[in-house]
Design a protein around this motif. Structure first.
Motif, PDB file in Angstrom:
ATOM      1  N   LEU A 131      40.976  39.816  40.386  1.00  0.00           N
ATOM      2  CA  LEU A 131      40.517  40.663  41.484  1.00  0.00           C
ATOM      3  C   LEU A 131      41.679  41.249  42.274  1.00  0.00           C
ATOM      4  O   LEU A 131      41.658  42.428  42.655  1.00  0.00           O
ATOM      5  CB  LEU A 131      39.595  39.851  42.400  1.00  0.00           C
TER       6      LEU A 131
ATOM      7  N   TRP B  92      42.305  45.269  42.610  1.00  0.00           N
ATOM      8  CA  TRP B  92      42.402  46.026  43.856  1.00  0.00           C
ATOM      9  C   TRP B  92      43.831  46.523  44.097  1.00  0.00           C
ATOM     10  O   TRP B  92      44.024  47.623  44.620  1.00  0.00           O
ATOM     11  CB  TRP B  92      41.936  45.157  45.035  1.00  0.00           C
TER      12      TRP B  92
ATOM     13  N   LEU C  24      44.222  49.398  41.756  1.00  0.00           N
ATOM     14  CA  LEU C  24      43.451  50.532  42.252  1.00  0.00           C
ATOM     15  C   LEU C  24      44.172  51.209  43.410  1.00  0.00           C
ATOM     16  O   LEU C  24      44.209  52.449  43.497  1.00  0.00           O
ATOM     17  CB  LEU C  24      42.055  50.054  42.675  1.00  0.00           C
ATOM     18  N   ALA C  25      44.720  50.366  44.304  1.00  0.00           N
ATOM     19  CA  ALA C  25      45.453  50.949  45.432  1.00  0.00           C
ATOM     20  C   ALA C  25      46.682  51.720  44.949  1.00  0.00           C
ATOM     21  O   ALA C  25      46.970  52.825  45.430  1.00  0.00           O
ATOM     22  CB  ALA C  25      45.865  49.842  46.412  1.00  0.00           C
TER      23      ALA C  25
ATOM     24  N   LEU D 152      36.660  39.636  47.633  1.00  0.00           N
ATOM     25  CA  LEU D 152      37.105  40.627  46.629  1.00  0.00           C
ATOM     26  C   LEU D 152      36.011  40.903  45.625  1.00  0.00           C
ATOM     27  O   LEU D 152      35.824  42.039  45.172  1.00  0.00           O
ATOM     28  CB  LEU D 152      38.379  40.134  45.926  1.00  0.00           C
TER      29      LEU D 152
ATOM     30  N   LEU E 226      33.351  43.031  47.310  1.00  0.00           N
ATOM     31  CA  LEU E 226      33.819  44.427  47.350  1.00  0.00           C
ATOM     32  C   LEU E 226      33.718  45.073  45.976  1.00  0.00           C
ATOM     33  O   LEU E 226      33.309  46.234  45.846  1.00  0.00           O
ATOM     34  CB  LEU E 226      35.264  44.484  47.845  1.00  0.00           C
ATOM     35  N   LEU E 227      34.066  44.311  44.958  1.00  0.00           N
ATOM     36  CA  LEU E 227      33.982  44.854  43.600  1.00  0.00           C
ATOM     37  C   LEU E 227      32.530  45.154  43.237  1.00  0.00           C
ATOM     38  O   LEU E 227      32.238  46.202  42.637  1.00  0.00           O
ATOM     39  CB  LEU E 227      34.586  43.851  42.623  1.00  0.00           C
TER      40      LEU E 227
ATOM     41  N   PHE F  14      31.478  48.187  45.130  1.00  0.00           N
ATOM     42  CA  PHE F  14      32.128  49.359  44.537  1.00  0.00           C
ATOM     43  C   PHE F  14      31.398  49.787  43.272  1.00  0.00           C
ATOM     44  O   PHE F  14      31.135  50.980  43.049  1.00  0.00           O
ATOM     45  CB  PHE F  14      33.591  49.014  44.260  1.00  0.00           C
TER      46      PHE F  14
END
Length: 775
Positions: free
Chosen positions: A38, A42, A45-46, A167, A170-171, A174
């Motif tokens: 995770l 992220w 992705l960032a 996380l 959030l995933l 998303f």
């Protein structure tokens, strides 16, 4: 492993604890793996998307690959060390009992003692069986008080769960709320896809507009649009190109500003804003960059374009040195009319130089050497007939030489060449070569006569002198004499060739001078001319031609001498009138000489000293200047008299030559005019008059010495008296000649009257004879 000798409750406790330890290891490893995955997701992705939001670009494939490899390595390490490594470790009963005893001190070691003393194969222990049973019993009774959860440290799992849970949530959110973005992120991070992230703006590269450099001065071509190949483009150094992009305007947001960030080969960094062009057309808004670094391109550079959150990256412009003409050679083969007597080739081979001029009709070959192999070249020829593109171009095998043939060169020509290399890169300015033309001019001809006037007899000799010049030599010089047509019938006869013309081919020297005497009597006798009768006229002229053979031949005709044909008596009468004019000139010259004598005598009598003493030096200088001026005027008058007498003598000499050439001369006439008048005039000019001129010059030098000047003036007065006496004698001789001529006129008149009377008598007799036959 469970102990069959233990109390069942104790065995159950230890077995349960063993299973819980294994589950704890599994969950701890799984949470660690999830945390790594995770966090990597992220973080990746960032790193991949945040730069896009800031106007940057996604992570390149290499970075994503490295990130994936790092995550895979961490996961493998966790599985190997935290999961498999700990699961494979043995968990004996005594270790588990000791773990329980550590967290439950109230057992007082009973559990450990019971487990260890009941292990199979154990020997050497000294204990009472009763005591062992009692320990078992007490340990079994205390099992209910044991809490296995106190054995485990839950903080690591909680910490990992606190990382994984948010996380993961959030995933999950998303994936639920933006599945396409989740799918794109997953695909990019797992290297299953390389699709870029969607942007608010959508800009795309159009290409570079490069002005077309043409050799024509009249033709203007539209710029050509060049496209990038693998984000790379080659442009010529010194060019002024325009970068073009466009932004999608229907489904995306149009940027207000697009900025070009560039870095040159030398390390210079900079940025330039692109200009919006017009309105939205076909769903696209255009942007152009006309300034640096493309303006006056001097070196290679890389650049990126940013428009809102969209970006065009890693484009490269390579500055290429354009082809150049390093040398221009000119080979000239001269035309045939410049070749003399079949001589060999008169060729010129040299490098081009400014101001080069080439003879008309030459075959010119231009050989241009290029710095690089040529793909092609644009060549324009411009002269007074206009501009045209050359098509007869020839290239050498290595494409480094260009040959251009200009046959029959006949006009000043400007050659403009724009070379292009094999990649299409052209020179940014046309190479200009100007070649002037040396036109072949017609010959220059001058015809002169000596000893002949405007009137001649029918048996005259005509001495003619011709002077002819030409740039490259004369082919033929011809002297002609022909009757002059005065009536329409005569003109028609001349045009039809019925009238004969006598021609003579003249031989001329290196200076182009030729002499010839045309004898009219011999020409008529030989049948070259028709009979010449008084009252008519003849034309004498010359024609010269050169070897020019390219177009209309160059033929030059001289001035035409029109000579009136007269009888000898008419010619003599004309000459006598000229003698009269010369006598008038001589009388005027004598008067001027007498005035000169009086001026000199006045200077002698008055002297060169003033009767009154000058008031100051300035007045003295002024009086001296006045005297000097009078002396100078006397000198000018003497020189004029000398020139006038020389002219009269020359005119008399011409008169004598005319008599000889017209065959009307006699010994008496030559002696009277030549010995009696001409020769004395020449002698006066050569002796006393020349001495008088010198004396006046000496007087001018002695003006400052009054005594010497007065003495020299007296000598000059005496010399002028001598000149007057001799001129008066010559004048009396000319008066005698005039009286003689008057007598001749009377005699001619008597002869004419006699001839007229004879003719009238013949007519009267003829009339009487005819009257006798009348009835």
């Amino acid at each position: 492993m469970p102990n069959n000798y233990l109390d069942p409750q104790l065995a159950t406790l230890l077995g349960s604890l063993r299973e819980r330890v294994r589950r704890y290891v599994i969950w701890d490893s799984v949470l660690a793996i999830l945390a790594v995955l995770l966090i990597a997701f992220w973080l990746g992705l960032a790193m991949d998307y945040v730069p896009v939001m800031l106007g940057g670009t996604e992570m390149p494939l290499l970075a994503r690959t490295l990130l994936l490899l790092v995550v895979a390595g961490l996961v493998i390490a966790i599985v190997a060390k935290m999961l498999l490594g700990r699961l494979n470790r043995p968990l004996p009963d005594d270790s588990l009992a000791l773990l329980v005893e550590r967290h439950h001190p109230e057992l007082g070691g009973r559990l450990v003692t019971a487990v260890q003393l009941n292990e199979p194969g154990r020997s050497g222990d000294s204990h009472s069986p009763e005591l062992l049973k009692r320990v078992h019993k007490e340990a079994a009774s205390a099992v209910d008080q044991v809490d296995p959860n106190r054995v485990f440290r839950w903080e690591p799992l909680v910490r990992k769960g606190m990382v994984v849970a948010p996380l993961a949530l959030l995933l999950l959110g998303f994936a639920i709320f933006n599945p396409s973005a989740f799918e794109r992120a997953t695909g990019r991070l797992t290297l299953l896809s390389n699709d870029p992230w969607p942007r608010r703006a959508d800009i795309e590269m159009v290409g570079v507009e490069l002005p077309v450099v043409t050799a024509s001065e009249e033709e203007t071509l539209e710029p050509t649009l060049l496209e990038f190949t693998d984000k790379t483009m080659r442009l010529p150094r010194g060019s002024n190109a325009t970068l073009r992009i466009r932004a999608e305007a229907e489904e995306s947001e149009v940027p207000m500003l697009c900025t070009v960030y560039y870095r040159t080969e030398s390390g210079t960094r900079g940025q330039s804003n692109m200009r919006r062009v017009g309105r939205v057309v076909d769903g696209f808004q255009s942007f152009v960059l006309e300034g640096p670094p493309l303006a006056g391109l001097s070196e290679s550079f890389t650049f990126s374009i940013l428009g809102l959150d969209d970006r065009l990256d890693d484009y490269q412009v390579e500055a290429v040195v354009p082809p150049a003409i390093t040398e221009m050679n000119v080979n000239v083969r001269y035309p045939d009319y410049l070749r003399v007597d079949g001589a060999g080739d008169v060729d010129l081979s040299s490098q081009y130089k400014s101001g080069l001029r080439i003879n008309e009709g030459s075959n010119v070959t231009l050989v241009a050497s290029s710095s690089v192999p040529l793909g092609d070249a644009d060549v324009m020829l411009k002269n007074d007939r206009g501009e045209q593109r050359a098509t007869n171009l020839q290239y050498s095998d290595d494409r480094r030489e260009l040959r251009l043939n200009l046959d029959d060169f006949d006009a000043a020509t400007t050659v403009r060449i724009v070379p292009r290399d094999e990649g299409g890169i052209s020179a940014q300015a046309a190479y200009r070569y100007f070649m002037g033309v040396v036109l072949d001019e017609p010959p220059e001809l001058e015809l002169r006569s000596k000893g002949i006037g405007t009137a001649v007899t029918s048996i005259a000799r005509l001495p003619m002198t011709a002077v002819v010049t030409d740039d490259y030599g004369i082919k033929e010089l011809r002297l002609s004499v022909a009757p002059s047509a005065t009536t329409d019938a005569e003109k028609d006869a001349t045009d039809n060739g019925a009238t004969k013309t006598a021609d003579r081919i003249l031989n001329f020297d290196r200076d182009g001078k030729a002499k010839e005497v045309l004898d009219l009597r011999d020409l008529v006798a030989d049948g070259e001319l028709d009979e010449i009768v008084p009252g008519g006229a003849i034309n004498v002229f010359a024609q010269a031609s050169d070897r020019y053979d390219l177009a209309t031949p160059h033929v030059t005709r001289s001035e035409v001498f029109r000579l009136q044909v007269v009888t000898p008596e008419q010619l003599l009468a004309l000459l006598e009138r000229r003698e009269l004019g010369m006598r008038s000139r001589l009388e005027q010259t004598i008067d001027e000489t007498r005035s000169l004598r009086d001026t000199l005598d006045q200077l002698r009598r008055r002297g060169f000293e003033s009767e009154e003493v000058p008031a100051d030096e300035r007045e003295k200088t002024r009086q001296e200047q006045v005297r000097r001026l009078r002396v100078q005027q006397s000198g000018l008058q003497a020189s004029k008299t000398s020139e006038e007498l020389t002219g009269i003598a020359a005119s008399l000499d011409d008169l004598l030559q005319e008599m000889v050439n017209n065959r009307v001369d006699s010994v008496d006439r030559r002696e009277r005019i030549g010995t009696g008048v001409r020769d004395p005039l020449k002698k006066i000019v050569a002796e006393p008059l020349a001495r008088l001129i010198n004396q006046i010059a000496e007087i001018e030098d002695l003006v400052g010495s009054p005594a010497d000047a007065a003495s020299k003036t007296a000598d000059a007065v005496q010399t002028s008296e001598e000149v007057l006496l001799q001129l008066t004698a010559v004048l009396e001789k000319m008066l005698d000649l005039e009286s003689y001529n008057e007598i001749l006129d009377i005699v001619r008149g008597l002869i004419d009257d006699q001839d007229e009377l004879i003719d009238e008598t013949k007519e009267e007799r003829k009339k009487r004879v005819l009257d006798m036959f009348k009835p």
